[in-house]
Motif scaffolding. Structure first.
Motif, PDB file in Angstrom:
ATOM      1  N   ALA A 124      41.350  36.763  42.726  1.00 60.49           N
ATOM      2  CA  ALA A 124      40.662  35.657  43.406  1.00 60.49           C
ATOM      3  C   ALA A 124      39.227  35.579  42.898  1.00 60.49           C
ATOM      4  O   ALA A 124      38.510  36.569  42.899  1.00 60.49           O
ATOM      5  CB  ALA A 124      40.672  35.919  44.912  1.00 60.49           C
ATOM      6  N   GLY A 125      38.835  34.399  42.437  1.00 64.23           N
ATOM      7  CA  GLY A 125      37.454  34.214  41.980  1.00 64.23           C
ATOM      8  C   GLY A 125      37.186  34.742  40.583  1.00 64.23           C
ATOM      9  O   GLY A 125      36.054  34.707  40.098  1.00 64.23           O
ATOM     10  N   ARG A 126      38.214  35.263  39.915  1.00 60.78           N
ATOM     11  CA  ARG A 126      38.022  35.749  38.545  1.00 60.78           C
ATOM     12  C   ARG A 126      39.181  35.242  37.696  1.00 60.78           C
ATOM     13  O   ARG A 126      40.332  35.606  37.923  1.00 60.78           O
ATOM     14  CB  ARG A 126      37.972  37.274  38.555  1.00 60.78           C
ATOM     15  CG  ARG A 126      37.356  37.866  37.298  1.00 60.78           C
ATOM     16  CD  ARG A 126      37.045  39.333  37.478  1.00 60.78           C
ATOM     17  NE  ARG A 126      35.865  39.551  38.306  1.00 60.78           N
ATOM     18  CZ  ARG A 126      34.619  39.485  37.882  1.00 60.78           C
ATOM     19  NH1 ARG A 126      34.374  39.196  36.619  1.00 60.78           N
ATOM     20  NH2 ARG A 126      33.606  39.692  38.693  1.00 60.78           N
ATOM     21  N   TYR A 127      38.881  34.382  36.769  1.00 56.60           N
ATOM     22  CA  TYR A 127      39.914  33.705  35.992  1.00 56.60           C
ATOM     23  C   TYR A 127      39.703  33.937  34.505  1.00 56.60           C
ATOM     24  O   TYR A 127      38.641  34.372  34.082  1.00 56.60           O
ATOM     25  CB  TYR A 127      39.878  32.189  36.279  1.00 56.60           C
ATOM     26  CG  TYR A 127      39.912  31.868  37.736  1.00 56.60           C
ATOM     27  CD1 TYR A 127      41.108  31.931  38.443  1.00 56.60           C
ATOM     28  CD2 TYR A 127      38.751  31.525  38.417  1.00 56.60           C
ATOM     29  CE1 TYR A 127      41.147  31.652  39.798  1.00 56.60           C
ATOM     30  CE2 TYR A 127      38.777  31.240  39.771  1.00 56.60           C
ATOM     31  CZ  TYR A 127      39.977  31.307  40.453  1.00 56.60           C
ATOM     32  OH  TYR A 127      40.010  31.035  41.798  1.00 56.60           O
ATOM     33  N   ARG A 128      40.714  33.601  33.740  1.00 54.47           N
ATOM     34  CA  ARG A 128      40.556  33.690  32.276  1.00 54.47           C
ATOM     35  C   ARG A 128      39.940  32.404  31.730  1.00 54.47           C
ATOM     36  O   ARG A 128      39.306  32.417  30.700  1.00 54.47           O
ATOM     37  CB  ARG A 128      41.902  33.994  31.637  1.00 54.47           C
ATOM     38  CG  ARG A 128      42.308  35.413  31.987  1.00 54.47           C
ATOM     39  CD  ARG A 128      43.552  35.877  31.318  1.00 54.47           C
ATOM     40  NE  ARG A 128      43.746  37.282  31.659  1.00 54.47           N
ATOM     41  CZ  ARG A 128      44.882  37.939  31.505  1.00 54.47           C
ATOM     42  NH1 ARG A 128      45.941  37.316  31.013  1.00 54.47           N
ATOM     43  NH2 ARG A 128      44.968  39.197  31.841  1.00 54.47           N
ATOM     44  N   GLN A 129      40.160  31.311  32.420  1.00 58.81           N
ATOM     45  CA  GLN A 129      39.371  30.099  32.131  1.00 58.81           C
ATOM     46  C   GLN A 129      38.661  29.718  33.413  1.00 58.81           C
ATOM     47  O   GLN A 129      39.313  29.487  34.436  1.00 58.81           O
ATOM     48  CB  GLN A 129      40.250  28.927  31.684  1.00 58.81           C
ATOM     49  CG  GLN A 129      39.405  27.665  31.475  1.00 58.81           C
ATOM     50  CD  GLN A 129      40.165  26.469  30.922  1.00 58.81           C
ATOM     51  OE1 GLN A 129      41.239  26.614  30.367  1.00 58.81           O
ATOM     52  NE2 GLN A 129      39.593  25.292  31.077  1.00 58.81           N
ATOM     53  N   HIS A 130      37.350  29.725  33.377  1.00 54.64           N
ATOM     54  CA  HIS A 130      36.600  29.214  34.522  1.00 54.64           C
ATOM     55  C   HIS A 130      35.632  28.157  34.015  1.00 54.64           C
ATOM     56  O   HIS A 130      35.579  27.875  32.818  1.00 54.64           O
ATOM     57  CB  HIS A 130      35.895  30.344  35.281  1.00 54.64           C
ATOM     58  CG  HIS A 130      34.725  30.935  34.555  1.00 54.64           C
ATOM     59  ND1 HIS A 130      34.859  31.886  33.568  1.00 54.64           N
ATOM     60  CD2 HIS A 130      33.392  30.700  34.661  1.00 54.64           C
ATOM     61  CE1 HIS A 130      33.662  32.223  33.114  1.00 54.64           C
ATOM     62  NE2 HIS A 130      32.757  31.514  33.749  1.00 54.64           N
ATOM     63  N   HIS A 131      34.903  27.570  34.929  1.00 51.60           N
ATOM     64  CA  HIS A 131      34.061  26.429  34.548  1.00 51.60           C
ATOM     65  C   HIS A 131      32.640  26.652  35.026  1.00 51.60           C
ATOM     66  O   HIS A 131      32.423  27.001  36.182  1.00 51.60           O
ATOM     67  CB  HIS A 131      34.657  25.142  35.125  1.00 51.60           C
ATOM     68  CG  HIS A 131      36.026  24.871  34.586  1.00 51.60           C
ATOM     69  ND1 HIS A 131      37.146  25.513  35.063  1.00 51.60           N
ATOM     70  CD2 HIS A 131      36.445  24.077  33.569  1.00 51.60           C
ATOM     71  CE1 HIS A 131      38.206  25.119  34.371  1.00 51.60           C
ATOM     72  NE2 HIS A 131      37.814  24.245  33.465  1.00 51.60           N
ATOM     73  N   VAL A 262      20.618  43.669  36.358  1.00 55.38           N
ATOM     74  CA  VAL A 262      20.413  43.633  34.905  1.00 55.38           C
ATOM     75  C   VAL A 262      21.200  42.493  34.259  1.00 55.38           C
ATOM     76  O   VAL A 262      20.940  42.103  33.147  1.00 55.38           O
ATOM     77  CB  VAL A 262      20.779  44.976  34.240  1.00 55.38           C
ATOM     78  CG1 VAL A 262      19.980  46.095  34.875  1.00 55.38           C
ATOM     79  CG2 VAL A 262      22.255  45.243  34.304  1.00 55.38           C
ATOM     80  N   ARG A 263      22.209  41.980  34.961  1.00 57.19           N
ATOM     81  CA  ARG A 263      23.054  40.907  34.448  1.00 57.19           C
ATOM     82  C   ARG A 263      23.885  41.383  33.255  1.00 57.19           C
ATOM     83  O   ARG A 263      23.613  42.387  32.649  1.00 57.19           O
ATOM     84  CB  ARG A 263      22.248  39.672  34.080  1.00 57.19           C
ATOM     85  CG  ARG A 263      21.321  39.237  35.172  1.00 57.19           C
ATOM     86  CD  ARG A 263      21.752  38.020  35.938  1.00 57.19           C
ATOM     87  NE  ARG A 263      22.351  37.029  35.098  1.00 57.19           N
ATOM     88  CZ  ARG A 263      23.573  36.576  35.274  1.00 57.19           C
ATOM     89  NH1 ARG A 263      24.305  37.003  36.257  1.00 57.19           N
ATOM     90  NH2 ARG A 263      24.068  35.671  34.469  1.00 57.19           N
ATOM     91  N   GLY A 264      24.942  40.641  32.977  1.00 56.12           N
ATOM     92  CA  GLY A 264      25.919  41.120  31.998  1.00 56.12           C
ATOM     93  C   GLY A 264      25.475  41.094  30.548  1.00 56.12           C
ATOM     94  O   GLY A 264      25.891  41.909  29.746  1.00 56.12           O
ATOM     95  N   GLU A 315      34.349  27.308  40.271  1.00 59.34           N
ATOM     96  CA  GLU A 315      35.378  27.874  41.152  1.00 59.34           C
ATOM     97  C   GLU A 315      34.748  28.717  42.255  1.00 59.34           C
ATOM     98  O   GLU A 315      35.158  28.648  43.413  1.00 59.34           O
ATOM     99  CB  GLU A 315      36.366  28.731  40.355  1.00 59.34           C
ATOM    100  CG  GLU A 315      37.273  27.945  39.420  1.00 59.34           C
ATOM    101  CD  GLU A 315      36.667  27.660  38.066  1.00 59.34           C
ATOM    102  OE1 GLU A 315      35.461  27.937  37.872  1.00 59.34           O
ATOM    103  OE2 GLU A 315      37.381  27.159  37.184  1.00 59.34           O
ATOM    104  N   ARG A 316      33.749  29.508  41.880  1.00 60.53           N
ATOM    105  CA  ARG A 316      33.107  30.385  42.875  1.00 60.53           C
ATOM    106  C   ARG A 316      32.396  29.564  43.944  1.00 60.53           C
ATOM    107  O   ARG A 316      32.440  29.900  45.121  1.00 60.53           O
ATOM    108  CB  ARG A 316      32.071  31.287  42.202  1.00 60.53           C
ATOM    109  CG  ARG A 316      32.648  32.288  41.273  1.00 60.53           C
ATOM    110  CD  ARG A 316      33.039  33.586  41.972  1.00 60.53           C
ATOM    111  NE  ARG A 316      33.662  34.446  40.990  1.00 60.53           N
ATOM    112  CZ  ARG A 316      32.996  35.329  40.258  1.00 60.53           C
ATOM    113  NH1 ARG A 316      31.696  35.500  40.452  1.00 60.53           N
ATOM    114  NH2 ARG A 316      33.618  36.049  39.354  1.00 60.53           N
ATOM    115  N   ILE A 317      31.700  28.523  43.523  1.00 62.17           N
ATOM    116  CA  ILE A 317      30.975  27.709  44.499  1.00 62.17           C
ATOM    117  C   ILE A 317      31.963  27.071  45.472  1.00 62.17           C
ATOM    118  O   ILE A 317      31.756  27.062  46.686  1.00 62.17           O
ATOM    119  CB  ILE A 317      30.116  26.634  43.789  1.00 62.17           C
ATOM    120  CG1 ILE A 317      28.953  27.327  43.094  1.00 62.17           C
ATOM    121  CG2 ILE A 317      29.625  25.581  44.768  1.00 62.17           C
ATOM    122  CD1 ILE A 317      27.877  26.426  42.586  1.00 62.17           C
TER     123      ILE A 317
END
Ligand code: AMP
Length: 425
Positions: A124-131, A262-264, A315-317
């Motif tokens: 949930a909330g983690r996809y291989r294609q997100h926007h 630190v962010r990714g 998607e997260r929003i």
């Protein structure tokens, strides 16, 4: 051997794992969110930039060879010409690549809406294609720009109606203060290597900052007293950061200092930030984030050009909005349903007339009964039915029916668009 029957050959296809289709009515929220973002960004002088979905792999390697995004999650492939390409995992590198290629005047302020691809374990909330929706601004180090960019990200979440958004803020320093700090942090971690999680025991030396961000208990405990970059900024970075925090305070944008943020990606310098929603699970609670990057343009072959940007996940929003019960899909897609019991051509003409006048309307097909057409009108959430039966067709009129009250009135066809607009107002 018998050929397989046609039905045996016909598989029922599904979207690939980690991807999803967006259908009505959810797609209407999607559309609204993109429009809201475009409006906000446009009002602040950011203009749309569209870049290819794939780039040379090396464009993304620049975001940091030690990052998960590059090490594990890249959708890279060889094309038929033998080029090493990758689907965009994030939005910043392509915009900066485009900036370097086209050299527009600075400050260059761009916004984008772009699918992004990461080979992650779907959940949930983690996809291989997100926007992602994002902005990038290149060409100045002015901390007032940081304030503008951070505020824009925050205000977008607020306008969606998300109440509990937390804005985390940190500075990652620059080439003057980060290297000595990294040395001190690496030494601190080396002394505690045995206490770190399995992954970071190996990788702490290569990327000590990431250990601070590790969510595992072992790393969190081992780094509880680790030196903080915020305490070790050089004068220039400290001043910059103070101006950013003062600017945000002046606008009433609440933030929380987050020395461990630190962010990714590797390219960040100075201001970094993340927006989190308490409505989401801790592992996926980031709505978006971003920060300054000092050397990305240079590493992509351009002149040294500072920049800052952020990306938020659509998607997260929308997931956070679901949890908070805000930003619902619109109740109806159209305002008017055109009902024609004379065969369908009248509906074609009347719908055309209304649409030309700017009225959102739809109609039934296949010569269905009056009752069936009115049922479709109800299902679509239309407020008015514009009815043409044999009588109206002969008289050159239309019967307007208010679908909530049942009230109806026969009006001349020439006036129908004007009268519909009045009733919808
Ligand atoms: P990042 O570049 O990792 O900071 O991503 C920016 C934002 O994009 C995150 O805060 C999320 O909202 C969203 N995002 C990143 N990766 C994913 C993913 N795999 N699935 C859904 N959303 C994502």
């Amino acid at each position: 051997m018998q050929a397989p029957s046609l039905t045996a050959q016909m598989a029922e296809f599904r979207a690939p794992p980690g991807t999803h289709d967006v259908l009505p009515p959810q797609s209407a929220r999607w559309e609204r969110l993109v429009a809201l973002f475009a409006r906000r960004a446009g009002r602040a002088g950011y203009q749309l930039v569209v870049t290819p979905v794939f780039e040379e792999l090396a464009v993304f390697s620049r975001v940091g060879v030690e990052t998960d995004v590059v090490r594990k999650e890249m959708y890279d492939f060889l094309d038929k010409g033998g080029r090493r390409l990758a689907l965009r995992p994030e939005g910043t590198a392509p915009v900066v690549r485009a900036f370097v290629q086209h050299r527009p005047l600075t400050p260059f302020k761009a916004w984008y809406a772009a699918p992004s691809f990461r080979y992650e374990r779907p959940q949930a909330g983690r996809y291989r294609q997100h926007h992602q929706l994002g902005v990038e601004a290149l060409g100045t180090e002015d901390p007032e720009l940081d304030v503008e960019v951070v505020t824009l990200a925050y205000e977008v979440c607020r306008e969606v109606g998300l109440a509990g958004v937390t804005l985390l803020l940190n500075s990652l320093g620059d080439d003057a203060c980060r290297p000595p700090y990294l040395g001190a942090l690496a030494a601190y971690l080396a002394e505690r290597a045995g206490q770190l999680c399995d992954e970071h025991r190996e990788r702490a030396a290569a990327n000590p900052l990431r250990v601070l961000d590790c969510k595992r208990e072992a790393c969190a405990t081992a780094t509880a007293d680790a030196p903080r970059l915020l305490d070790n900024l050089c004068d220039a970075c400290r001043q910059h950061f103070e101006q950013v925090t003062a600017g945000l305070s002046a606008l009433g944008v609440p933030f929380t200092l987050a020395p461990r943020l630190v962010r990714g990606l590797d390219y960040y310098t100075r201001t970094t930030f993340e927006l989190q929603s308490p409505a989401l699970d801790a592992a996926q609670n980031a709505l978006g984030g971003g920060g300054r990057y000092g050397r990305l343009a240079e590493s992509l072959g351009g002149p040294p050009t500072p920049g800052i940007g952020f990306g938020v996940g659509v998607e997260r929003i929308l997931l956070a909005a679901d949890h908070e019960g805000v930003f619902p899909p619109p109740a109806s897609a159209v305002d008017v349903w055109v009902v024609d019991t004379t065969g369908g051509r009248e509906a074609t003409r009347l719908a055309h007339r209304l649409r030309t006048a700017g009225v959102a309307c739809d109609r039934s097909f296949d010569g269905r009964s009056m009752k069936a057409q009115l049922k479709s009108a109800d299902r679509a959430g239309a407020r008015l039915a514009a009815i043409v039966g044999a009588h109206e067709a002969a008289a050159g009129t239309v019967t307007l029916k208010d679908l909530a009250t049942g009230e109806q009135e026969e009006v001349p066809r020439e006036d129908v668009a004007k009268l519909v607009e009045e009733r919808l107002r």
